[in-house]
Design a protein around this motif. Structure first.
Motif, PDB file in Angstrom:
ATOM      1  N   LEU A 154      -0.164 -10.969  -0.643  1.00 32.93           N
ATOM      2  CA  LEU A 154      -0.821 -10.037   0.263  1.00 32.93           C
ATOM      3  C   LEU A 154      -2.084  -9.455  -0.358  1.00 32.93           C
ATOM      4  O   LEU A 154      -3.120  -9.327   0.305  1.00 32.93           O
ATOM      5  CB  LEU A 154       0.141  -8.911   0.639  1.00 32.93           C
ATOM      6  CG  LEU A 154       1.342  -9.288   1.501  1.00 32.93           C
ATOM      7  CD1 LEU A 154       2.261  -8.093   1.684  1.00 32.93           C
ATOM      8  CD2 LEU A 154       0.881  -9.807   2.863  1.00 32.93           C
ATOM      9  N   TRP A 155      -2.006  -9.101  -1.640  1.00 40.35           N
ATOM     10  CA  TRP A 155      -3.148  -8.491  -2.316  1.00 40.35           C
ATOM     11  C   TRP A 155      -4.330  -9.470  -2.377  1.00 40.35           C
ATOM     12  O   TRP A 155      -5.469  -9.103  -2.079  1.00 40.35           O
ATOM     13  CB  TRP A 155      -2.725  -8.066  -3.722  1.00 40.35           C
ATOM     14  CG  TRP A 155      -3.800  -7.404  -4.541  1.00 40.35           C
ATOM     15  CD1 TRP A 155      -4.430  -7.922  -5.632  1.00 40.35           C
ATOM     16  CD2 TRP A 155      -4.348  -6.103  -4.353  1.00 40.35           C
ATOM     17  NE1 TRP A 155      -5.343  -7.024  -6.135  1.00 40.35           N
ATOM     18  CE2 TRP A 155      -5.310  -5.894  -5.367  1.00 40.35           C
ATOM     19  CE3 TRP A 155      -4.123  -5.086  -3.423  1.00 40.35           C
ATOM     20  CZ2 TRP A 155      -6.046  -4.708  -5.479  1.00 40.35           C
ATOM     21  CZ3 TRP A 155      -4.858  -3.906  -3.532  1.00 40.35           C
ATOM     22  CH2 TRP A 155      -5.800  -3.725  -4.543  1.00 40.35           C
ATOM     23  N   LEU A 201       8.362   0.730  -3.235  1.00 42.78           N
ATOM     24  CA  LEU A 201       7.983  -0.111  -2.104  1.00 42.78           C
ATOM     25  C   LEU A 201       6.871   0.529  -1.297  1.00 42.78           C
ATOM     26  O   LEU A 201       5.909  -0.140  -0.904  1.00 42.78           O
ATOM     27  CB  LEU A 201       9.200  -0.378  -1.219  1.00 42.78           C
ATOM     28  CG  LEU A 201      10.337  -1.186  -1.861  1.00 42.78           C
ATOM     29  CD1 LEU A 201      11.551  -1.213  -0.943  1.00 42.78           C
ATOM     30  CD2 LEU A 201       9.873  -2.609  -2.180  1.00 42.78           C
ATOM     31  N   PHE A 202       6.989   1.817  -1.038  1.00 40.53           N
ATOM     32  CA  PHE A 202       5.944   2.490  -0.267  1.00 40.53           C
ATOM     33  C   PHE A 202       4.629   2.507  -1.051  1.00 40.53           C
ATOM     34  O   PHE A 202       3.554   2.275  -0.493  1.00 40.53           O
ATOM     35  CB  PHE A 202       6.346   3.923   0.081  1.00 40.53           C
ATOM     36  CG  PHE A 202       5.273   4.659   0.844  1.00 40.53           C
ATOM     37  CD1 PHE A 202       5.212   4.561   2.213  1.00 40.53           C
ATOM     38  CD2 PHE A 202       4.309   5.417   0.181  1.00 40.53           C
ATOM     39  CE1 PHE A 202       4.193   5.213   2.929  1.00 40.53           C
ATOM     40  CE2 PHE A 202       3.299   6.066   0.873  1.00 40.53           C
ATOM     41  CZ  PHE A 202       3.244   5.959   2.255  1.00 40.53           C
ATOM     42  N   GLY A 203       4.696   2.811  -2.338  1.00 41.45           N
ATOM     43  CA  GLY A 203       3.487   2.847  -3.150  1.00 41.45           C
ATOM     44  C   GLY A 203       2.751   1.525  -3.150  1.00 41.45           C
ATOM     45  O   GLY A 203       1.517   1.471  -3.014  1.00 41.45           O
ATOM     46  N   TRP A 204       3.487   0.422  -3.286  1.00 37.17           N
ATOM     47  CA  TRP A 204       2.859  -0.900  -3.242  1.00 37.17           C
ATOM     48  C   TRP A 204       2.254  -1.169  -1.869  1.00 37.17           C
ATOM     49  O   TRP A 204       1.139  -1.690  -1.765  1.00 37.17           O
ATOM     50  CB  TRP A 204       3.878  -1.976  -3.580  1.00 37.17           C
ATOM     51  CG  TRP A 204       4.244  -2.028  -5.032  1.00 37.17           C
ATOM     52  CD1 TRP A 204       3.410  -1.837  -6.104  1.00 37.17           C
ATOM     53  CD2 TRP A 204       5.537  -2.310  -5.576  1.00 37.17           C
ATOM     54  NE1 TRP A 204       4.111  -1.976  -7.279  1.00 37.17           N
ATOM     55  CE2 TRP A 204       5.415  -2.270  -6.994  1.00 37.17           C
ATOM     56  CE3 TRP A 204       6.788  -2.593  -5.031  1.00 37.17           C
ATOM     57  CZ2 TRP A 204       6.497  -2.495  -7.846  1.00 37.17           C
ATOM     58  CZ3 TRP A 204       7.864  -2.824  -5.877  1.00 37.17           C
ATOM     59  CH2 TRP A 204       7.716  -2.780  -7.277  1.00 37.17           C
ATOM     60  N   GLY A 257      -6.065  -1.104  -0.129  1.00 40.92           N
ATOM     61  CA  GLY A 257      -6.910  -1.960  -0.953  1.00 40.92           C
ATOM     62  C   GLY A 257      -7.627  -3.013  -0.134  1.00 40.92           C
ATOM     63  O   GLY A 257      -8.789  -3.334  -0.395  1.00 40.92           O
ATOM     64  N   ALA A 258      -6.946  -3.549   0.862  1.00 44.43           N
ATOM     65  CA  ALA A 258      -7.570  -4.563   1.712  1.00 44.43           C
ATOM     66  C   ALA A 258      -8.794  -4.005   2.419  1.00 44.43           C
ATOM     67  O   ALA A 258      -9.817  -4.679   2.564  1.00 44.43           O
ATOM     68  CB  ALA A 258      -6.556  -5.082   2.730  1.00 44.43           C
ATOM     69  N   ALA A 259      -8.701  -2.754   2.864  1.00 48.46           N
ATOM     70  CA  ALA A 259      -9.831  -2.125   3.556  1.00 48.46           C
ATOM     71  C   ALA A 259     -10.904  -1.657   2.577  1.00 48.46           C
ATOM     72  O   ALA A 259     -12.104  -1.849   2.815  1.00 48.46           O
ATOM     73  CB  ALA A 259      -9.331  -0.943   4.380  1.00 48.46           C
TER      74      ALA A 259
END
Length: 688
Positions: free
Chosen positions: A487-488, A387-390, A397-399
């Motif tokens: 989200l991705w 969960l943390f890794g995702w 990734g968004a930034a």
């Protein structure tokens, strides 16, 4: 690439004595384009030609953390069971427990896709040293890593297209850079895996020991467009018995060695980093083992992690012991002092190298001051939590995707982002209680190791106890791949709007973690890399190319013989174990328990069949699953381990004691044909 390297070395001239560094016959994990054929021919009376090496390169592959070989025209891959155990775990359920009972697809329709697994096959190598050197020329120590990484991103982006993935690999501690072109397969399916108890027979008791009786092999298949991939450049298997003293080679992807690192770096490892890692692994192993003991379902869920953690603990303890041995460390120091003396005897080299060793030593002191912040906030933050890794990948990734490619973190460049996307889209099962164990351990360690008044630690913990925070975060909706994809694909706006507890948590202090990372890159990684590059040039001046680079989880080949060894106390260890010894070793108590299939098959088996094999080949972690090859280039086994002496192979190779351990092709044939009844699979391998 070999010609380019040799030409470049000639320009450097010869520094001091012309003698090559001391190496032992089998020592070295060599690149496919700089294999020491003349040396091997002189020592063994035979060496592979370039055509042989090209076939071996085309027939081997890389998967996450491991190696494999392509052994059929229809994408069939041989590797280790422990290399696919995360896939086996993910595909298992309480009703279909493939960890306990194994998995065997008797038709193509029964083959099951592994979530979040890709396989890469090397297609070619080219030298890009001059281009990276030009990009970093004149860069200050604090800006060296950024300049290097930006040029690497540009090179990889130019090369990557379609299924071709490209990776720039630093060799010789940055003395050379090679561009590796891979064909990537993202549809990878499980074909066969034995019972975990048989694959890991002997468990921790026998780990890194010999005699061994581990059936550590499995088969995968590559698919393209929902069909088995056509792989005409495959290797073939030979199921005949090996002979003591036979010449063998190993092709694979050794994960990493530290044979060219400085004594200052290795002293830091010995006195600080390794003790911390070993203590951390011991504690998390205790917690995971307690969870696994709660019941059969918990045991299934924890199997992959428990094996990985236990293995890592043994490996790092062995490395710490090797560095703590005064004679061994003196050997490392002596080699470094020899090179320093050669530099001092040449004014041009002195000007070029400067105070490189001092720069590295000072960077280690700087690193120590920021070590815990860097580890707990960046390098090992949320370790083993899916969960943390995702969440971190989605937030970062968004930034990162809004930046030009050359300015991004390497993980999010166009050449590498496919790995991230595959992970986010993967349908991996998440168990909140198991997530909670890893999150609580990390948070409690962060609370202990960072100062009580550390403002970043306060932001991370937010006034909650480690237990309460871990429990809340483990309920994240990121367990749902559809939500992750939303989200991705939604980018920065979707991340900013999310109220998911894990996204909110990561978002709150990711800027702090990035700041720690930036300090590490500019104050430690950059200065060390810049200094190592200069030392590497001095080493080329002194020794030319008659040396091998440290392992970097990139394709390599090593050679040796089928050979046992003699312990320092005088006990002789033979090169083989045989099937009959498996039944003698079985006690009925874990970890020496035979599965019912093996018990039922005993009367059908040839007790003299070679089971596990010891060879003098030089390997390290990442070679797991590598094919053991005979002189004809045929696969005669799958490497899965080393002996206890090989743990010091991180830092040096001892030809008298270091050994690789392989499950033989004869054992694989016996298992598939006489125990599991996998006749179609055996026929595809040419074993029927």
């Amino acid at each position: 690439m070999r010609q380019n390297l040799r030409a470049a070395t000639a320009v450097f001239g010869i520094l001091g004595l012309a003698a090559a560094p001391s190496t032992q016959a089998e020592e070295g994990m060599w690149t496919f384009d700089n294999f020491p054929s003349a040396r091997m021919q002189s020592e063994f009376g035979w060496a592979p030609d370039q055509a042989w090496l090209d076939r071996a390169m085309a027939g081997t592959a890389r998967l996450p953390g491991c190696s494999a070989s392509n052994v059929s025209a229809n994408g069939l891959m041989l590797t280790n069971h422990h290399c696919v155990i995360s896939c086996v775990t993910a595909l298992s359920t309480a009703d279909s427990n493939f960890i306990t009972y194994g998995f065997g697809a008797r038709s193509r329709e029964e083959e099951r896709q592994c979530p979040n697994m890709s396989v890469q096959v090397l297609q070619g190598i080219s030298d890009v040293t001059e281009r990276i050197s030009a990009a970093t020329a004149g860069a200050a120590a604090e800006g060296f890593a950024q300049a290097r990484d930006a040029e690497i991103a540009r090179i990889q982006a130019e090369c990557t297209q379609g299924a071709q993935r490209c990776e720039v690999v630093a060799l010789y501690q940055g003395g050379r850079y090679a561009l590796h072109r891979f064909k990537r397969y993202d549809d990878v399916r499980l074909v066969f895996a034995p019972e975990h108890g048989m694959a890991a027979f002997g468990g921790d008791t026998d780990n890194f020991n010999f005699p061994r009786y581990a059936l550590d092999f499995s088969f995968l298949r590559l698919y393209e467009n929902n069909r088995p991939a056509a792989t005409p450049n495959h290797l073939t298997m030979d199921f005949g018995p090996l002979e003591d003293g036979e010449v063998v080679l190993i092709a694979g992807n050794p994960g990493g060695t530290s044979r060219r690192r400085t004594s200052a770096e290795l002293a830091f490892e010995r006195d600080f980093n390794l003790p911390w890692q070993i203590a951390s692994l011991a504690e998390i192993r205790t917690r995971v083992a307690a969870y696994a003991a709660e019941g059969p379902d918990q045991s299934r869920i924890a199997a992959s992690t428990l094996q990985s953690v236990a293995n890592a603990h043994t490996v790092l303890a062995g490395r710490r012991q090797a560095l703590a041995d005064a004679a061994s460390f003196a050997r490392i120091s002596a080699a470094e002092q020899d090179l320093q003396q050669r530099v001092r005897r040449n004014r041009a080299a002195q000007r070029e190298v400067g105070d490189a060793w001092g720069e590295i030593a000072r960077a280690q002191a700087t690193y120590r001051a920021m070590f815990y912040q860097y580890q707990y906030l960046e390098a090992r933050a949320g370790e083993r939590s899916l969960l943390f890794g995702w969440a971190r990948d989605i937030v970062r990734g968004a930034a990162e995707r809004e930046k030009p490619d050359a300015e991004r973190m390497l993980r999010f460049t166009d050449a590498r982002i496919a790995n991230v996307t595959q992970s986010i889209n993967s349908n991996r099962p998440v168990t909140p209680e198991f997530e909670e164990i890893h999150l609580e351990f990390w948070l409690s360690q962060l609370r202990t190791q960072l100062a009580a008044n550390d403002p970043v630690a306060r932001r991370v913990l937010g006034g909650e106890t480690s237990e309460a925070l871990a429990r809340r975060l483990s309920q994240s909706r990121l367990a749902d791949p559809a939500y992750r994809r939303q989200l991705w694909e939604g980018g920065a706006a979707a991340v900013a709007a999310s109220d998911d507890p894990m996204i909110v948590f990561v978002r709150a202090w990711d800027g702090d973690a990035r700041g720690v990372r930036e300090r590490y890159v500019t104050q430690v990684e950059g200065p060390v890399a810049r200094a190592h590059e200069r030392i590497a040039r001095a080493r080329f001046r002194a020794f030319g190319l008659e040396q091998y680079p440290d392992a970097t989880f990139s394709p390599r080949v090593s050679y040796g013989r089928v050979e046992g060894w003699t312990e320092p106390g005088g006990a002789a260890v033979p090169a083989f174990t045989r099937a009959g010894g498996l039944f003698e070793r079985a006690t009925g108590q874990a970890p020496f328990v035979l599965s019912q299939r093996w018990i039922d098959a005993r009367s059908r088996l040839d007790a003299n069949t070679i089971y596990n094999v010891s060879t003098s080949t030089d390997v390290t972690g990442g070679n797991s699953g590598s094919p053991l090859l005979d002189r004809e280039g045929r696969v005669v086994g799958a490497v899965f381990d080393g002996n206890m002496h090989s743990l010091g192979g991180e830092y040096f190779y001892d030809g008298a004691l270091n050994r690789s351990v392989t499950v033989s092709s004869s054992a694989i044939r016996m298992a598939l044909g006489d125990v599991y009844g996998m006749r179609a699979l055996l026929s595809e391998l040419g074993g029927e």
